[in-house]
Structure formats: structure tokens, C-alpha cells
Scaffold this active site. Structure first.
Site, PDB file in Angstrom:
ATOM      1  N   HIS A   1      40.321  25.964 -10.381  1.00 37.75           N
ATOM      2  CA  HIS A   1      40.540  26.468 -11.747  1.00 37.75           C
ATOM      3  C   HIS A   1      40.562  25.358 -12.807  1.00 37.75           C
ATOM      4  O   HIS A   1      39.944  25.481 -13.859  1.00 37.75           O
ATOM      5  CB  HIS A   1      41.872  27.229 -11.838  1.00 37.75           C
ATOM      6  CG  HIS A   1      42.034  28.297 -10.799  1.00 37.75           C
ATOM      7  ND1 HIS A   1      40.990  29.090 -10.374  1.00 37.75           N
ATOM      8  CD2 HIS A   1      43.127  28.718 -10.107  1.00 37.75           C
ATOM      9  CE1 HIS A   1      41.448  29.953  -9.468  1.00 37.75           C
ATOM     10  NE2 HIS A   1      42.729  29.743  -9.286  1.00 37.75           N
TER      11      HIS A   1
ATOM     12  N   ASP B   1      35.818  32.235  -8.891  1.00 41.08           N
ATOM     13  CA  ASP B   1      36.946  31.473  -9.434  1.00 41.08           C
ATOM     14  C   ASP B   1      37.466  32.347 -10.569  1.00 41.08           C
ATOM     15  O   ASP B   1      36.813  32.465 -11.614  1.00 41.08           O
ATOM     16  CB  ASP B   1      36.485  30.119  -9.973  1.00 41.08           C
ATOM     17  CG  ASP B   1      37.664  29.290 -10.441  1.00 41.08           C
ATOM     18  OD1 ASP B   1      38.483  29.813 -11.231  1.00 41.08           O
ATOM     19  OD2 ASP B   1      37.793  28.128 -10.020  1.00 41.08           O
ATOM     20  N   HIS B   2      38.612  32.986 -10.354  1.00 37.66           N
ATOM     21  CA  HIS B   2      38.973  34.038 -11.311  1.00 37.66           C
ATOM     22  C   HIS B   2      39.274  33.490 -12.710  1.00 37.66           C
ATOM     23  O   HIS B   2      39.251  34.233 -13.679  1.00 37.66           O
ATOM     24  CB  HIS B   2      40.098  34.933 -10.771  1.00 37.66           C
ATOM     25  CG  HIS B   2      41.471  34.373 -10.900  1.00 37.66           C
ATOM     26  ND1 HIS B   2      41.976  33.418 -10.056  1.00 37.66           N
ATOM     27  CD2 HIS B   2      42.469  34.634 -11.778  1.00 37.66           C
ATOM     28  CE1 HIS B   2      43.207  33.118 -10.408  1.00 37.66           C
ATOM     29  NE2 HIS B   2      43.545  33.840 -11.453  1.00 37.66           N
TER      30      HIS B   2
HETATM   31  C1  BG6 Z   1      45.587  31.474  -7.747  1.00 32.86           C
HETATM   32  C2  BG6 Z   1      46.517  30.556  -7.024  1.00 32.86           C
HETATM   33  O1  BG6 Z   1      44.260  31.094  -7.546  1.00 32.86           O
HETATM   34  O2  BG6 Z   1      45.886  31.436  -9.134  1.00 32.86           O
HETATM   35  C3  BG6 Z   1      47.960  30.926  -7.280  1.00 32.86           C
HETATM   36  O3  BG6 Z   1      46.255  30.623  -5.631  1.00 32.86           O
HETATM   37  C4  BG6 Z   1      48.226  30.992  -8.767  1.00 32.86           C
HETATM   38  O4  BG6 Z   1      48.845  30.007  -6.677  1.00 32.86           O
HETATM   39  C5  BG6 Z   1      47.197  31.865  -9.456  1.00 32.86           C
HETATM   40  O5  BG6 Z   1      49.521  31.539  -8.965  1.00 32.86           O
HETATM   41  C6  BG6 Z   1      47.352  31.804 -10.956  1.00 32.86           C
HETATM   42  O6  BG6 Z   1      46.505  32.745 -11.542  1.00 32.86           O
HETATM   43  P1  BG6 Z   1      46.806  33.347 -12.972  1.00 32.86           P
HETATM   44  O7  BG6 Z   1      45.624  34.203 -13.259  1.00 32.86           O
HETATM   45  O8  BG6 Z   1      48.093  34.095 -12.868  1.00 32.86           O
HETATM   46  O9  BG6 Z   1      46.935  32.169 -13.886  1.00 32.86           O
END
Ligand code: BG6
Length: 472
Positions: free
Chosen positions: A242, A179-180
Site C-alpha cells: 500500500h 492492492d485495495h
Molecule cells: C490490509 C492490512 O491490507 O490493510 C491490514 O493487511 C490493515 O493490516 C488494512 O489494517 C488497512 O486497510 P484500510 O483500508 O482500513 O486502511
């Protein structure tokens, strides 16, 4: 760190290009990759190794936070990169992959440690895991780990099914659910921030906190991803993973291992009550940064009359001695007025009244992106004897902190599982969402259209106003 081979499924895809290769490159520049290391990129496209390295080089130039040049360090990194064509469901391709990986291991003296990273559609996870095992790639000496990207299932049943199939090939402790958001430095910071500061720990509870607000707004629309997104919506794309991870990271009391209990204590919302506790929205046409943008229904690839949510907000409560009674308001949406991820803790009303000038409620803001900062609002007495607001704020200089994927890839290679989602958390998140997804399906929750470039539907404001609060 142990010498190892990084096997990347989906190496010609967008995530690999934008995030994974730049992250590996930055780790290389910082001397944080193992001394014996090789990357095997897998894809369906017929690239030669040279062509593939050329693409990686381009990706570094465009997306690495340090830029890229023709330095010796870059050439050295590109020599670590290899490419092989692979059809995810073709057993012979895995035999060839095994030969290739064993060859690289012999060359670089790598003792069989392998990280298999699946940056492909989850539809492929089960067959890839099975063929990795059947081909012998998961056998032999050394550790073998599997990392998977979201989405992990589309409901409780499909997530469980998917997990069962992974567990047939890898033991639970060797699976990393990526989960980044958990790799974002300010998210990782939350743990230490709370536990290393008794002054915060003392007040982050239901005695002092009035409410907690977690926002992740984006200005981007669905882009080219309607094929996936139209079946997922904000609730599955952002909230299930997230946003609920942010909730757990904010509310946990001691350390990361306590996280799952937080989510398990989230009070269930019944399908028939869902409309009182959640808001779903979809962006209509609007204006962003001075230009007109189409509504969701006019985006390429979106089904005619789609009821997919591009905005989702919820009010959640935890049945927990520390947080019980404190509402958590969580929202996420696309095509909103700004890109911002932040957590705001609003404290209870001040006890003292001033003769004039109402003191504000104190708040603590942790900004996760694009700005990385912490801020505490306090009240002082101003020159006129009334309340004067002041803010203590620290912003981390831009570019000082690593990107999420740098930390995550480093941890996946080194074996630190702290900042990956855990299966019981994923299970708890789908369990909590089940009645809400059911209510969506039965159309028991209205779908509010909001103009692109705004802060989402008005109904999301009412969700807080009912309790005497406003989004901060
Ligand atoms: C991803 C989603 O996991 O996270 C995308 O699939 C979203 O839809 C993105 O745009 C947002 O990531 P960050 O790091 O730009 O907030």
C-alpha cells in the site's frame, strides 16, 4: 460489460464477508454488474446454498454502505449467489466446480467468461492456479482472469517463485494483483488531480517541493491476525504494497503506466546504512480512546519476545529528474493515535519575509481516509500587516464515493487493469526492500517500543528533524 461468472475462493472468510459481498451488492444496486452474472462462493465449510445466502445477507446488513433490507433488489442479488464446498488441493472438487460453472453459464447464457478471485492464504495460490488449469476451468471460449489478494510473497525470491507458478496457468495480462489502496477513490483521484491541474503539475517537482510525507496510521492493533502478522510486520503488511503504491501514485508524472519507473528509480538503501533511513517500532501497552490496551507482546498468538515491527517509517529519495533531491518520508503503524491516511506535500520556504509573523511553508494535503479532502495552505497579509495563514479546503461529503472494492471488482470484471498493482512494481518493491529486510533480520535496526495511542516512536520524528522538517 461481458456476462461472466465470479468464482470466489475463500467465500466464507473475513474479506469476503466485510468487503467483497457488500461491494458486489452495491454494484448490483447501481446496475453495474453484467446482465448475465453468477457468483460461485467456495469454502471448506459444509453450508447449504440457503445457509450461505443467509450469511451473505447478514454481511450486507452489517457491512454494505447502503445497508440492506428485504427489498426485491436484495432478493435478486442473493439469487446470483451460489455455494460449493471445495478443498483447495483436491482435484475432484475442481471437476465438480467445472460442471457447476458450466451449468450456470448455460442457464444464464454466459459465454465462458470467468473471474477467479483468490481471497485465501497465498500458500494456496500455486496449487489453486495449477488445479484450475488441469481441471479445464481455464480452458474453453471466453476470457479467464485471476485476481489475487496480498501478501504477494515475503521477499523477492518468494514473490518471483509465486509469480512463476501463476504464469504457468494464466498469461500475465490476465492476472490482477489486488492492492485495495489503489481502489480508494482519493488514491485514484491523484492521477487526474495532478494531470488535470496544470497549476499543481507546475509546482510538484524538486524546484518547489521541500519534502513529501505519506502517512497511514491505524488505531487497530493486530487483533486476531497474529498468526499471519507476526511473520509479516508493518513492513510487509502495509509498506511493501500500500505505502509504495501511494508513493508511486503521488510521484508519477504522466499516467498510471509510468508508475513502475518511479519505484525503479528509488535509490537503494544498503543494509549497513538502513538504521539511518528507516525506523522500526512495536507498540507497547497504552491507552486509546479512553481505554487501556495491551502491548503487541501481550496480544493473543504473538510469539514470546517477538521482534516484529508494528510501525515502519522510511526516508526515500528518487533518482529522477522531476523529484531528485526531494525526500519522501513514509510511515505506517498500528495502535497509533488516529486512523488517517494522507499525503502531504510541503513546499519550500517562502521567498518573502514579512515585517512580523513568519509565513508558513505552503502545503498541499490530500486526505484519503477517513475524511476525503484536498487542502492547500496559503499565506495572506493579515490586518496587522503580518503573515496570516489561510487554508483552501474541499471535503467530499461522506458516503458519496464508492468503497475501494466496488471499483476494483468492477474493473476486474470489465477488464480495466489500470488500478491493479503490476508485477514489475511488485518486483521493484521487494528489490528495494531486500537490504532493509536483511538489516532487520541481522538486527542492525533498533526496534523502538512506542506506547499504544501515540504517534509512533520518537525516532520517527528524528528521521525528519535531521533535515529540518516535522511530520505534518
Ligand atoms: C490490509 C492490512 O491490507 O490493510 C491490514 O493487511 C490493515 O493490516 C488494512 O489494517 C488497512 O486497510 P484500510 O483500508 O482500513 O486502511
Amino acid at each position: 460489460m461481458d456476462s461472466s461468472v465470479f468464482v470466489l475462493f475463500g467465500a466464507t472468510g473475513d474479506l469476503a464477508h466485510r468487503k467483497l459481498f457488500p461491494a458486489l451488492y452495491n454494484l448490483h444496486l447501481e446496475g453495474k454488474l453484467p446482465c448475465g452474472f453468477a457468483i460461485v462462493g467456495l469454502g471448506r465449510k459444509p453450508f447449504s446454498e440457503e445457509q450461505f445466502r443467509g450469511r451473505v445477507k447478514e454481511a450486507l446488513a452489517r457491512f454494505s454502505r447502503r445497508g440492506a433490507d428485504d427489498s426485491a433488489a436484495q432478493a435478486e442479488f442473493l439469487r446470483l449467489v451460489h455455494y460449493q464446498i471445495l478443498e483447495a488441493d483436491r482435484a475432484e472438487d475442481y471437476k465438480r466446480l467445472l460442471d457447476r460453472v458450466e451449468g450456470l453459464e448455460r442457464q444464464a447464457g454466459i459465454p465462458g467468461n470467468r473471474l477467479f478471485y483468490l481471497s485465501v492464504s497465498p500458500d494456496w495460490f500455486a496449487s489453486i492456479a495449477r488445479l484450475l488449469k488441469e481441471s479445464g476451468l481455464t480452458g474453453g471460449p471466453g476470457w479467464k482472469r485471476l485476481a489475487v489478494e496480498k501478501p504477494f510473497g515475503r521477499d523477492l525470491a518468494s514473490a518471483r517463485e509465486l509469480n512463476r507458478s501463476l504464469l504457468e496457468a494464466f498469461p500475465a495480462e490476465d492476472i490482477r494483483y489486488v492492492d485495495h489502496y489503489l481502489g480508494k477513490p482519493m488514491v485514484q483521484n491523484l492521477q487526474a488531480f495532478i494531470s488535470a491541474n496544470p497549476v499543481l503539475k507546475a509546482v510538484l517537482n524538486n524546484r518547489y517541493v521541500a519534502n513529501v510525507q505519506i502517512t497511514a496510521s491505524e488505531t487497530l492493533g493486530v487483533g486476531e491476525r497474529a498468526g499471519y502478522y507476526d511473520r509479516a510486520g508493518a513492513v510487509r503488511d502495509m509498506f511493501q504494497n500500500h505505502m509504495l503504491q501511494l508513493l508511486m501514485m503521488t510521484a508519477m508524472h504522466s499516467d498510471v503506466y509510468d508508475k513502475q519507473r518511479i519505484l525503479e528509480s528509488a535509490i537503494p538503501i544498503q543494509a549497513q546504512d538502513a538504521a539511518n533511513f528507516v525506523v522500526r517500532g512495536q507498540y507497547g501497552p497504552g491507552e486509546l480512546e479512553g481505554r487501556k490496551v495491551p502491548g503487541y507482546l501481550d496480544e493473543p498468538g504473538v510469539a514470546a519476545g517477538s521482534r516484529t515491527d508494528t510501525f515502519f517509517a522510511a526516508r526515500l529519495e528518487l533518482d529522477d529528474p522531476v523529484w531528485g533531491g526531494v525526500p519522501f518520508f513514509i510511515r505506517t503503524g498500528k495502535r497509533m493515535s488516529e486512523k488517517s491516511t494522507r499525503i502531504i506535500v510541503e513546499f519550500r520556504d517562502p521567498l518573502e519575509k514579512y515585517s512580523h509573523g513568519e509565513p508558513k511553508r505552503n502545503y498541499l494535503a490530500v486526505r484519503i481516509q477517513p475524511e476525503e479532502s484536498v487542502e492547500l495552505q496559503l499565506n495572506l497579509t493579515g490586518a496587522d500587516g503580518g503573515a496570516a495563514e489561510t487554508r483552501l479546503r474541499y471535503s467530499i461529503p461522506e458516503g458519496e464515493l464508492p468503497e475501494a472494492y466496488e471499483r476494483l471488482l468492477h474493473d476486474a470484471l470489465s477488464g480495466d487493469a489500470s488500478f491493479f498493482a503490476k508485477w514489475p512494481e511488485i518486483e521493484a518493491s521487494w528489490r528495494w526492500l531486500a537490504p532493509i529486510l536483511e538489516a532487520f533480520e541481522d538486527d542492525r535496526v533498533p526496534l523502538h517500543v512506542y506506547a499504544a495511542g501515540t504517534d509512533g516512536p520518537e525516532a520517527a520524528n528524528r528521521l525528519l528533524e535531521r533535515y529540518g522538517f516535522k511530520w505534518l
